[in-house]
Design a protein around this motif. Structure first.
Motif, PDB file in Angstrom:
ATOM      1  N   TYR A   1      88.354  -9.107  -6.417  1.00 17.17           N
ATOM      2  CA  TYR A   1      86.982  -9.135  -5.896  1.00 17.17           C
ATOM      3  C   TYR A   1      85.989  -8.403  -6.784  1.00 17.17           C
ATOM      4  O   TYR A   1      84.902  -8.079  -6.352  1.00 17.17           O
ATOM      5  N   LYS A   2      86.363  -8.164  -7.997  1.00 17.72           N
ATOM      6  CA  LYS A   2      85.480  -7.518  -8.974  1.00 17.72           C
ATOM      7  C   LYS A   2      84.810  -8.591  -9.825  1.00 17.72           C
ATOM      8  O   LYS A   2      85.229  -9.738  -9.837  1.00 17.72           O
ATOM      9  N   PRO A   3      83.773  -8.206 -10.572  1.00 20.65           N
ATOM     10  CA  PRO A   3      83.113  -9.184 -11.457  1.00 20.65           C
ATOM     11  C   PRO A   3      84.078  -9.744 -12.506  1.00 20.65           C
ATOM     12  O   PRO A   3      85.097  -9.139 -12.832  1.00 20.65           O
ATOM     13  N   HIS A   4      83.722 -10.901 -13.035  1.00 19.51           N
ATOM     14  CA  HIS A   4      84.585 -11.577 -14.017  1.00 19.51           C
ATOM     15  C   HIS A   4      84.818 -10.727 -15.258  1.00 19.51           C
ATOM     16  O   HIS A   4      85.886 -10.799 -15.858  1.00 19.51           O
ATOM     17  N   LYS A   5      83.855  -9.924 -15.658  1.00 19.63           N
ATOM     18  CA  LYS A   5      84.068  -9.095 -16.850  1.00 19.63           C
ATOM     19  C   LYS A   5      85.173  -8.071 -16.600  1.00 19.63           C
ATOM     20  O   LYS A   5      85.942  -7.767 -17.507  1.00 19.63           O
ATOM     21  N   ASN A   6      85.298  -7.574 -15.369  1.00 23.22           N
ATOM     22  CA  ASN A   6      86.401  -6.661 -15.043  1.00 23.22           C
ATOM     23  C   ASN A   6      87.743  -7.389 -15.098  1.00 23.22           C
ATOM     24  O   ASN A   6      88.741  -6.838 -15.578  1.00 23.22           O
ATOM     25  N   GLN A   7      87.766  -8.625 -14.620  1.00 24.30           N
ATOM     26  CA  GLN A   7      88.993  -9.409 -14.644  1.00 24.30           C
ATOM     27  C   GLN A   7      89.407  -9.736 -16.077  1.00 24.30           C
ATOM     28  O   GLN A   7      90.590  -9.639 -16.424  1.00 24.30           O
TER      29      GLN A   7
END
Length: 127
Positions: A86-92
């Motif tokens: 559930y984090k932003p795509h940059k975190n993923q």
């Protein structure tokens, strides 16, 4: 040196067993089964068909299969357990790249032991 690889694998299993799980049991079972089967099939094809690398020596070895059980299962549990869904795509993306770098480093370190057998078909060299 090889004993350190198995100690590392066993430590990974203890860590993955005792960490608090964020996933349902069916997610754990299905992903670990997929990771194990995919890893075993890919390694067998790369070893037996393409002769790129293998465990210990060319062909199938039971201790190599044991190493795959001890490695693929805890790694898939740890990777998916802490995946930032559930984090932003940059975190993923950062999470996946971090795991990729760490995994590559670990495989390189394990390559320095006798756990992997690497061949070079073009030159007939077995390393």
């Amino acid at each position: 040196m090889l004993i350190f690889v198995y100690i590392f694998f066993i430590a990974l299993n203890f860590i993955s067993y005792f960490v608090p799980k964020r996933l349902y049991k069916i997610e754990l079972y299905s992903t670990t089964l997929f990771a194990l089967l995919f890893g075993v099939i890919a390694d067998l094809i790369l070893d037996l068909h393409y002769k790129l690398y293998g465990y210990f020596e060319g062909g199938f070895q039971w201790k190599g299969l044991l190493g795959e059980f001890l490695y693929f299962i805890p790694i898939s549990i740890l990777f998916l357990n802490y995946y930032p869904v559930y984090k932003p795509h940059k975190n993923q993306i950062f999470y996946i790249l971090s795991w990729s770098v760490i995994s590559t480093l670990l495989e390189w370190l394990i390559l320095k032991t006798d756990f992997f057998m690497q061949t070079d078909e073009n030159f007939g060299i077995q390393r």
